[in-house]
Design a protein around this motif. Structure first.
Motif, PDB file in Angstrom:
ATOM      1  N   TYR A 159     -28.067 -55.179  16.930  1.00  0.00           N
ATOM      2  CA  TYR A 159     -27.626 -55.240  18.324  1.00  0.00           C
ATOM      3  C   TYR A 159     -26.822 -53.981  18.601  1.00  0.00           C
ATOM      4  CZ  TYR A 159     -26.286 -57.349  22.733  1.00  0.00           C
ATOM      5  OH  TYR A 159     -26.140 -57.624  24.070  1.00  0.00           O
ATOM      6  N   MET A 160     -27.421 -53.071  19.351  1.00  0.00           N
ATOM      7  CA  MET A 160     -26.793 -51.786  19.657  1.00  0.00           C
ATOM      8  C   MET A 160     -25.981 -51.894  20.948  1.00  0.00           C
ATOM      9  SD  MET A 160     -27.812 -49.482  17.394  1.00  0.00           S
ATOM     10  CE  MET A 160     -27.404 -47.975  18.247  1.00  0.00           C
ATOM     11  N   THR A 161     -24.882 -51.186  20.982  1.00  0.00           N
ATOM     12  CA  THR A 161     -24.121 -51.006  22.223  1.00  0.00           C
ATOM     13  C   THR A 161     -23.651 -49.554  22.257  1.00  0.00           C
ATOM     14  OG1 THR A 161     -22.036 -51.674  21.210  1.00  0.00           O
ATOM     15  CG2 THR A 161     -23.303 -53.394  22.324  1.00  0.00           C
ATOM     16  N   ARG A 162     -23.233 -49.118  23.391  1.00  0.00           N
ATOM     17  CA  ARG A 162     -22.729 -47.750  23.484  1.00  0.00           C
ATOM     18  C   ARG A 162     -21.344 -47.668  22.873  1.00  0.00           C
ATOM     19  NH1 ARG A 162     -18.840 -47.226  27.412  1.00  0.00           N
ATOM     20  NH2 ARG A 162     -18.754 -48.908  28.921  1.00  0.00           N
ATOM     21  N   ILE A 163     -20.965 -46.467  22.474  1.00  0.00           N
ATOM     22  CA  ILE A 163     -19.579 -46.248  22.049  1.00  0.00           C
ATOM     23  C   ILE A 163     -18.738 -46.277  23.313  1.00  0.00           C
ATOM     24  CG2 ILE A 163     -17.943 -44.596  21.099  1.00  0.00           C
ATOM     25  CD1 ILE A 163     -20.113 -43.670  19.204  1.00  0.00           C
ATOM     26  N   GLN A 164     -17.757 -47.117  23.333  1.00  0.00           N
ATOM     27  CA  GLN A 164     -16.938 -47.273  24.532  1.00  0.00           C
ATOM     28  C   GLN A 164     -15.754 -46.320  24.453  1.00  0.00           C
ATOM     29  OE1 GLN A 164     -16.230 -51.493  24.521  1.00  0.00           O
ATOM     30  NE2 GLN A 164     -18.236 -51.913  25.400  1.00  0.00           N
ATOM     31  N   LYS A 165     -15.971 -45.129  24.998  1.00  0.00           N
ATOM     32  CA  LYS A 165     -14.949 -44.087  24.886  1.00  0.00           C
ATOM     33  C   LYS A 165     -13.639 -44.488  25.551  1.00  0.00           C
ATOM     34  CE  LYS A 165     -16.948 -41.510  28.703  1.00  0.00           C
ATOM     35  NZ  LYS A 165     -17.652 -40.310  29.078  1.00  0.00           N
ATOM     36  N   GLU A 166     -13.704 -45.430  26.479  1.00  0.00           N
ATOM     37  CA  GLU A 166     -12.471 -45.882  27.127  1.00  0.00           C
ATOM     38  C   GLU A 166     -11.572 -46.660  26.163  1.00  0.00           C
ATOM     39  OE1 GLU A 166     -15.739 -48.867  28.207  1.00  0.00           O
ATOM     40  OE2 GLU A 166     -15.564 -46.692  28.073  1.00  0.00           O
ATOM     41  N   ARG A 167     -12.113 -47.062  25.024  1.00  0.00           N
ATOM     42  CA  ARG A 167     -11.324 -47.800  24.033  1.00  0.00           C
ATOM     43  C   ARG A 167     -10.685 -46.888  22.984  1.00  0.00           C
ATOM     44  NH1 ARG A 167     -12.082 -53.295  24.515  1.00  0.00           N
ATOM     45  NH2 ARG A 167     -13.924 -53.886  25.708  1.00  0.00           N
ATOM     46  N   PHE A 168     -10.971 -45.593  23.062  1.00  0.00           N
ATOM     47  CA  PHE A 168     -10.440 -44.645  22.098  1.00  0.00           C
ATOM     48  C   PHE A 168      -9.496 -43.682  22.789  1.00  0.00           C
ATOM     49  CE2 PHE A 168     -14.441 -46.046  20.369  1.00  0.00           C
ATOM     50  CZ  PHE A 168     -14.203 -46.144  19.003  1.00  0.00           C
ATOM     51  N   SER A 169      -8.530 -43.211  22.044  1.00  0.00           N
ATOM     52  CA  SER A 169      -7.683 -42.142  22.566  1.00  0.00           C
ATOM     53  C   SER A 169      -8.304 -40.820  22.134  1.00  0.00           C
ATOM     54  CB  SER A 169      -6.254 -42.264  22.016  1.00  0.00           C
ATOM     55  OG  SER A 169      -6.248 -42.044  20.622  1.00  0.00           O
ATOM     56  N   ALA A 170      -7.900 -39.748  22.753  1.00  0.00           N
ATOM     57  CA  ALA A 170      -8.464 -38.435  22.443  1.00  0.00           C
ATOM     58  C   ALA A 170      -8.240 -38.080  20.971  1.00  0.00           C
ATOM     59  CB  ALA A 170      -7.847 -37.382  23.348  1.00  0.00           C
ATOM     60  N   LYS A 171      -7.161 -38.551  20.387  1.00  0.00           N
ATOM     61  CA  LYS A 171      -6.873 -38.196  18.988  1.00  0.00           C
ATOM     62  C   LYS A 171      -7.747 -38.953  17.988  1.00  0.00           C
ATOM     63  CE  LYS A 171      -3.097 -41.463  18.645  1.00  0.00           C
ATOM     64  NZ  LYS A 171      -1.697 -41.674  18.466  1.00  0.00           N
ATOM     65  N   ASP A 172      -8.431 -40.017  18.424  1.00  0.00           N
ATOM     66  CA  ASP A 172      -9.299 -40.775  17.518  1.00  0.00           C
ATOM     67  C   ASP A 172     -10.559 -40.004  17.145  1.00  0.00           C
ATOM     68  OD1 ASP A 172      -7.676 -43.036  17.319  1.00  0.00           O
ATOM     69  OD2 ASP A 172      -8.568 -43.958  19.098  1.00  0.00           O
ATOM     70  N   GLY A 173     -10.902 -39.025  17.921  1.00  0.00           N
ATOM     71  CA  GLY A 173     -12.072 -38.213  17.613  1.00  0.00           C
ATOM     72  C   GLY A 173     -13.397 -38.912  17.840  1.00  0.00           C
ATOM     73  N   GLU A 174     -13.438 -39.869  18.735  1.00  0.00           N
ATOM     74  CA  GLU A 174     -14.688 -40.606  19.016  1.00  0.00           C
ATOM     75  C   GLU A 174     -15.800 -39.655  19.424  1.00  0.00           C
ATOM     76  OE1 GLU A 174     -17.469 -41.780  22.025  1.00  0.00           O
ATOM     77  OE2 GLU A 174     -15.542 -40.978  22.605  1.00  0.00           O
ATOM     78  N   LEU A 175     -15.486 -38.694  20.258  1.00  0.00           N
ATOM     79  CA  LEU A 175     -16.521 -37.791  20.752  1.00  0.00           C
ATOM     80  C   LEU A 175     -17.088 -36.904  19.647  1.00  0.00           C
ATOM     81  CD1 LEU A 175     -15.042 -36.786  24.230  1.00  0.00           C
ATOM     82  CD2 LEU A 175     -16.867 -38.407  23.724  1.00  0.00           C
ATOM     83  N   SER A 176     -16.298 -36.575  18.651  1.00  0.00           N
ATOM     84  CA  SER A 176     -16.785 -35.714  17.581  1.00  0.00           C
ATOM     85  C   SER A 176     -17.789 -36.432  16.684  1.00  0.00           C
ATOM     86  CB  SER A 176     -15.614 -35.192  16.745  1.00  0.00           C
ATOM     87  OG  SER A 176     -14.993 -36.268  16.056  1.00  0.00           O
ATOM     88  N   ARG A 177     -17.815 -37.760  16.671  1.00  0.00           N
ATOM     89  CA  ARG A 177     -18.707 -38.533  15.807  1.00  0.00           C
ATOM     90  C   ARG A 177     -19.823 -39.204  16.591  1.00  0.00           C
ATOM     91  NH1 ARG A 177     -16.567 -41.970  11.522  1.00  0.00           N
ATOM     92  NH2 ARG A 177     -18.622 -41.429  10.768  1.00  0.00           N
ATOM     93  N   ARG A 178     -19.926 -38.917  17.864  1.00  0.00           N
ATOM     94  CA  ARG A 178     -20.900 -39.593  18.725  1.00  0.00           C
ATOM     95  C   ARG A 178     -22.325 -39.530  18.163  1.00  0.00           C
ATOM     96  NH1 ARG A 178     -20.276 -38.854  24.709  1.00  0.00           N
ATOM     97  NH2 ARG A 178     -19.888 -41.059  24.762  1.00  0.00           N
ATOM     98  N   GLY A 179     -22.769 -38.402  17.673  1.00  0.00           N
ATOM     99  CA  GLY A 179     -24.119 -38.235  17.161  1.00  0.00           C
ATOM    100  C   GLY A 179     -24.424 -39.070  15.925  1.00  0.00           C
ATOM    101  N   ASP A 180     -23.411 -39.536  15.211  1.00  0.00           N
ATOM    102  CA  ASP A 180     -23.619 -40.347  14.010  1.00  0.00           C
ATOM    103  C   ASP A 180     -24.189 -41.720  14.338  1.00  0.00           C
ATOM    104  OD1 ASP A 180     -22.464 -38.258  12.655  1.00  0.00           O
ATOM    105  OD2 ASP A 180     -20.533 -39.253  12.351  1.00  0.00           O
ATOM    106  N   PHE A 181     -24.043 -42.163  15.547  1.00  0.00           N
ATOM    107  CA  PHE A 181     -24.381 -43.533  15.901  1.00  0.00           C
ATOM    108  C   PHE A 181     -25.589 -43.639  16.839  1.00  0.00           C
ATOM    109  CE2 PHE A 181     -19.824 -43.337  15.011  1.00  0.00           C
ATOM    110  CZ  PHE A 181     -19.785 -44.155  13.900  1.00  0.00           C
ATOM    111  N   ILE A 182     -26.459 -42.655  16.810  1.00  0.00           N
ATOM    112  CA  ILE A 182     -27.665 -42.684  17.637  1.00  0.00           C
ATOM    113  C   ILE A 182     -28.809 -43.235  16.791  1.00  0.00           C
ATOM    114  CG2 ILE A 182     -29.349 -41.301  18.915  1.00  0.00           C
ATOM    115  CD1 ILE A 182     -27.066 -39.361  19.567  1.00  0.00           C
ATOM    116  N   LEU A 183     -29.447 -44.286  17.272  1.00  0.00           N
ATOM    117  CA  LEU A 183     -30.573 -44.882  16.574  1.00  0.00           C
ATOM    118  C   LEU A 183     -31.830 -44.074  16.890  1.00  0.00           C
ATOM    119  CD1 LEU A 183     -31.593 -47.230  14.815  1.00  0.00           C
ATOM    120  CD2 LEU A 183     -32.043 -48.477  16.927  1.00  0.00           C
ATOM    121  N   SER A 184     -32.501 -43.624  15.843  1.00  0.00           N
ATOM    122  CA  SER A 184     -33.708 -42.817  16.008  1.00  0.00           C
ATOM    123  C   SER A 184     -34.829 -43.386  15.144  1.00  0.00           C
ATOM    124  CB  SER A 184     -33.431 -41.368  15.584  1.00  0.00           C
ATOM    125  OG  SER A 184     -33.120 -41.342  14.194  1.00  0.00           O
ATOM    126  N   ARG A 185     -36.044 -42.884  15.353  1.00  0.00           N
ATOM    127  CA  ARG A 185     -37.184 -43.309  14.528  1.00  0.00           C
ATOM    128  C   ARG A 185     -36.920 -43.014  13.048  1.00  0.00           C
ATOM    129  NH1 ARG A 185     -41.643 -45.783  15.972  1.00  0.00           N
ATOM    130  NH2 ARG A 185     -42.421 -45.515  18.061  1.00  0.00           N
TER     131      ARG A 185
END
Length: 142
Positions: free
Chosen positions: A5-31
């Motif tokens: 069950y996939m959901t988007r990364i909810q950037k509103e739940r992270f602070s800028a210091k958590d580095g959520e945006l730097s790891r965004r590509g790790d959580f993309i489901l691909s073939r």
């Protein structure tokens, strides 16, 4: 896994210091990531997606998120119908369109969502209450 069950990364739940945006590509489901997954896996997602599922996964037979959205619409329609009937007896279901009838209302959902069953009750469309019209079967050329 049986179900992913996939959901988007909810950037509103992270602070800028958590580095959520730097790891965004790790959580993309691909073939490529699905290559080792079992054939019976079911992939679900509440939609709309942002970028967490690659569009090339859409054609995978295990991707069921579009069906999930369609079935969710049916459930919401049924709930709304039941809620609208609270305190009233449900109208009797009589005839069905079964291809021989057509709703004359151009705004009716049955004229846009072709997978919906065309049903009537008491001679009116169950979706928009328009009086239904019966089509005559085509005449045989013999």
């Amino acid at each position: 896994l049986d179900v992913l069950y996939m959901t988007r990364i909810q950037k509103e739940r992270f602070s800028a210091k958590d580095g959520e945006l730097s790891r965004r590509g790790d959580f993309i489901l691909s073939r490529e990531k699905l290559a080792a997954a079992k054939a019976g896996l079911t992939i679900m997602h509440p939609l709309p997606r942002v970028d967490e599922i690659s569009p090339d996964v859409d054609s995978d037979s295990r991707a069921r998120y579009f069906d999930q959205a369609k079935y969710g619409m049916y459930i919401r329609m049924a709930l709304l119908l039941r809620l609208s009937l609270l305190g009233r007896a449900a109208p009797p279901r009589t005839d069905a369109f079964s291809g021989s009838c057509v709703c004359p209302n151009p705004a009716c959902v049955t004229n846009h969502e072709t997978y919906l069953p065309r049903e009537s009750s008491g001679g009116v469309c169950v979706y928009c209450d328009a009086k239904i019209q019966r089509r005559l079967p085509p005449k045989s050329k013999n």
